[in-house]
Design a protein around this motif. Structure first.
Motif, mmCIF file in Angstrom:
data_model
loop_
_atom_site.group_PDB
_atom_site.id
_atom_site.type_symbol
_atom_site.label_atom_id
_atom_site.label_comp_id
_atom_site.label_asym_id
_atom_site.label_seq_id
_atom_site.Cartn_x
_atom_site.Cartn_y
_atom_site.Cartn_z
ATOM 1 N N ILE A 375 0.833 -1.207 0.000
ATOM 2 C CA ILE A 375 0.000 0.000 0.000
ATOM 3 C C ILE A 375 0.868 1.258 0.000
ATOM 4 N N ILE A 376 1.836 1.311 0.911
ATOM 5 C CA ILE A 376 2.679 2.503 1.048
ATOM 6 C C ILE A 376 3.741 2.556 -0.041
ATOM 7 N N GLY A 377 4.294 1.388 -0.399
ATOM 8 C CA GLY A 377 5.372 1.321 -1.384
ATOM 9 C C GLY A 377 6.699 1.012 -0.725
ATOM 10 N N HIS A 378 7.507 0.188 -1.383
ATOM 11 C CA HIS A 378 8.828 -0.189 -0.876
ATOM 12 C C HIS A 378 9.735 -0.392 -2.085
ATOM 13 N N GLU A 379 10.906 0.288 -2.079
ATOM 14 C CA GLU A 379 11.799 0.262 -3.243
ATOM 15 C C GLU A 379 12.242 -1.151 -3.579
ATOM 16 N N SER A 380 12.667 -1.915 -2.586
ATOM 17 C CA SER A 380 13.142 -3.278 -2.839
ATOM 18 C C SER A 380 12.005 -4.169 -3.338
ATOM 19 N N LYS A 381 10.808 -3.989 -2.789
ATOM 20 C CA LYS A 381 9.661 -4.794 -3.223
ATOM 21 C C LYS A 381 9.307 -4.493 -4.673
ATOM 22 N N ALA A 382 9.365 -3.203 -5.041
ATOM 23 C CA ALA A 382 9.102 -2.823 -6.428
ATOM 24 C C ALA A 382 10.130 -3.450 -7.375
ATOM 25 N N LEU A 383 11.397 -3.486 -6.945
ATOM 26 C CA LEU A 383 12.430 -4.120 -7.766
ATOM 27 C C LEU A 383 12.188 -5.612 -7.892
ATOM 28 N N LEU A 384 11.823 -6.257 -6.786
ATOM 29 C CA LEU A 384 11.618 -7.702 -6.796
ATOM 30 C C LEU A 384 10.447 -8.097 -7.675
ATOM 31 N N GLU A 385 9.355 -7.360 -7.619
ATOM 32 C CA GLU A 385 8.146 -7.734 -8.339
ATOM 33 C C GLU A 385 8.044 -7.096 -9.713
ATOM 34 N N THR A 402 18.700 -9.440 -13.444
ATOM 35 C CA THR A 402 18.633 -8.351 -12.473
ATOM 36 C C THR A 402 17.318 -7.603 -12.625
ATOM 37 N N PRO A 403 16.826 -6.956 -11.558
ATOM 38 C CA PRO A 403 15.564 -6.214 -11.661
ATOM 39 C C PRO A 403 15.673 -4.974 -12.530
ATOM 40 N N ILE A 404 16.898 -4.473 -12.724
ATOM 41 C CA ILE A 404 17.130 -3.310 -13.580
ATOM 42 C C ILE A 404 18.362 -3.607 -14.425
ATOM 43 N N VAL A 405 18.303 -3.238 -15.695
ATOM 44 C CA VAL A 405 19.448 -3.499 -16.572
ATOM 45 C C VAL A 405 20.668 -2.770 -16.031
ATOM 46 N N LEU A 406 21.800 -3.461 -16.021
ATOM 47 C CA LEU A 406 23.033 -2.873 -15.519
ATOM 48 C C LEU A 406 23.651 -1.987 -16.588
ATOM 49 N N LYS A 407 24.100 -0.812 -16.194
ATOM 50 C CA LYS A 407 24.667 0.142 -17.140
ATOM 51 C C LYS A 407 26.193 0.046 -17.128
ATOM 52 N N ASP A 536 16.824 -9.641 0.201
ATOM 53 C CA ASP A 536 17.344 -11.010 0.322
ATOM 54 C C ASP A 536 16.823 -11.889 -0.812
ATOM 55 N N LYS A 537 15.551 -11.729 -1.153
ATOM 56 C CA LYS A 537 14.983 -12.513 -2.250
ATOM 57 C C LYS A 537 15.559 -12.083 -3.593
ATOM 58 N N ILE A 538 15.833 -10.773 -3.737
ATOM 59 C CA ILE A 538 16.474 -10.284 -4.961
ATOM 60 C C ILE A 538 17.849 -10.921 -5.117
#
Length: 553
Positions: A375-385, A402-407, A536-538
């Motif tokens: 509901i509130i938002g979490h940076e790591s959760k957004a990356l994981l999902e 990776t959750p985001i392409v590495l530059k 940790d899951k990431i």
């Protein structure tokens, strides 16, 4: 000014951290090996267009001399297409270093390979220039089939399921809205009682008398019930139109009040009307309390008298003034507004109740922290999902998800090391942030028979991390194998990490994976905040996705 200085200081810390990370790794390799003279040749002086020739440089020197071979496109006008690993041959106290290059040219003609610069220790040597003839290739177009360029193949991108969740959410909200409208906001059909309540007092009294006639009280000689209903009808009418305490007043109190109103010229009731009402009310009292039993015909006559007297009272009632009409209209609006407020509060209350029930249900199934972070938002959760990217980085390639392409990031290699070390680095985030991942590939040239152990690099990596402000480090070493069987070293642990806020520390965890193949070293660095279950899951998902391929050289 202090705030701006703090921001610039934080940014400088991030840049200094990344540079120090790579420099420490490079100097680690530089400090772990040291090196050992010059002929050149080519395997053919005549080639066809696009054919490869092998250019060889051989150096004989002592083991203490450092040898730097040419790299890059230094063979122009020929093009280098491949640089082979250095072959080392030991001859007593001397070493013979052989370096080969694959060269070609795609235009016909006579070309000269320029002299090449080789550094041996503190001395510089130059090879002889060599001539190469590139001949054309005759093509019989009558026998060689020609084909169009293949069209571009569109790659289908895997779509996420966000639209399914959106539809489900909209359906649930739609159902709740429909239920609220049906039970609260919908204009429901009026019941019989509600329709009667909306009638004027006179019409209501007349309707009540009609229903009394339809009853079976007189048929069954239930005179007590009959007179109770009859007197209640006239009392209600008088209570609403003449005297507002008529319902709770005794017969004497009500009759006296009617006479006072008549004498005070407040209502023009006739004497006969007051007498008739008094007579019927007293008879009703006798029936109800003294168990008197008048004749049924008299009861019917009393009903007709009440009907007539209601008409007489209506005739003498004064017309309502404009002020009274306005007050009635205001009262009606206030009642309507009160109903609307009641509906609003009821809707809000039901919505909050349903929301709490939903949150409680999801909290029981998934955990409160997960629901809160959703509901509130979490940076790591957004990356994981989010949508993960699987790609290859470096040569030889490291396949990783990776959750985001590495530059690609510039590798700050010192000038004195550029001739001996090639490095590529890809990453996201920094050590000062909650989550970051780096993929680093380092190729050491002219390594010869020297060998660098992964444990040595691990020790230097830990020292480098400590130099960046990480304190109270716990270090664990263990073997690590990728899903496709590549073996390496895993260094992991925890410590107090620096943050973007100067002087503030936060608990963090780190994982360093080290692999080597000959003179190639590959490194994967992951740092996360402590107790961040999503991070940790990431990390677990990243580690399970790593695949290494051998260098095709």
């Amino acid at each position: 000014m202090n705030k701006r200085t703090s921001v610039f200081g934080s940014l400088f810390s991030v840049i200094r951290l990344r540079s120090s990370l790579i420099l420490s790794f490079v100097f680690c390799l530089w400090s772990l090996f040291s090196f050992a003279q010059v002929t050149s040749s080519i395997d053919s002086t005549t080639i066809k267009i696009g054919e490869q020739i092998t250019y060889k440089i051989q150096v004989e020197t002592d083991s203490i001399n450092l040898v730097v071979f040419p790299e890059g496109q230094t063979f122009t006008p020929l093009e280098m297409i491949e640089s082979y690993a250095i072959d080392t041959i030991k001859n007593k106290d001397k070493f013979s270093l052989i370096k080969k290059y694959g060269l070609t040219q795609f235009d016909s003609g006579a070309y000269t390979i320029p002299r090449q610069k080789i550094i041996v220790g503190d001395n510089t040597f130059f090879t002889d220039s060599l001539k190469v003839v590139v001949n054309t290739i005759e093509v019989d177009t009558t026998k060689q089939g020609l084909y169009d360029i293949k069209p571009i193949i569109e790659v289908k991108k895997t779509g996420s399921n966000w639209w399914k969740y959106l539809i489900i959410t909209l359906l649930i909200l739609g159902c709740i809205a429909a239920l609220l409208w049906w039970f609260i906001w919908r204009q429901k059909p009026l019941s019989e009682e509600e329709k009667i309540a909306l009638l004027p007092p006179y019409d209501r009294a007349k309707l009540a008398l009609k229903k009394l006639d339809e009853s079976h009280y007189l048929k069954h000689e239930q005179l007590k019930d009959y007179y109770s209903e009859l007197t209640l009808i006239i009392r209600k009418y008088l209570d609403e139109k003449v005297y507002d305490h008529a319902l709770e007043s005794t017969t004497d109190e009500l009759v006296n009040k009617l006479r006072l109103l008549k004498d005070g010229n407040q209502i023009d009731l006739s004497t006969d009307t007051i007498k008739n009402l008094e007579s019927i009310l007293r008879r009703a009292d006798l029936v109800k309390f003294a168990k008197s039993a008048p004749d049924v015909a008299l009861a019917e006559l009393d009903r007709k008298t009440i009907d007539a007297e209601i008409d007489h009272v209506k005739e003498v009632l004064p017309e309502p003034t404009e002020e009274e009409k306005l007050l009635d209209e205001q009262y009606r609006k206030e009642q309507e507004l009160k109903k609307q407020r009641k509906k609003v509060w009821l809707t809000v209350g039901i919505s909050i109740f349903l929301l709490l029930i939903t949150i409680t249900g999801f909290s029981i199934k998934y955990g409160f922290n997960y629901v809160k972070d959703t509901i509130i938002g979490h940076e790591s959760k957004a990356l994981l999902e989010g949508e993960w990217i699987t790609s290859q980085y470096g040569v030889p390639p490291i396949t990783i998800s990776t959750p985001i392409v590495l530059k690609r990031m510039p590798a700050p290699i010192p000038e004195e090391a550029k001739q001996q070390v090639d490095m590529t680095m890809f990453g996201y985030g920094s050590l000062l942030e909650g989550f970051h991942v780096y993929v680093i590939t380092t190729k050491v040239k002219n390594l010869g028979e020297n060998k660098i152990e992964l444990e040595q690099i691990a020790e230097q990596s830990i020292k480098m991390i400590e130099q960046q402000g990480v304190e109270n480090m716990l270090v664990k070493n263990e073997k690590f194998a990728t899903p496709n069987g590549a073996e390496g070293l895993k260094v992991h642990g925890s410590g107090d990490f620096p943050t973007l806020i100067e002087g503030k520390k936060q608990k963090g965890e780190y994982t360093i994976l080290l692999f080597n193949s000959g003179n190639i070293f590959q490194q994967i660095v992951i740092t996360t905040e402590e107790d961040d279950v999503y991070a940790d899951k990431i990390e677990e998902r990243i580690l399970n996705s790593i695949e290494l391929k051998a260098d095709e050289e």
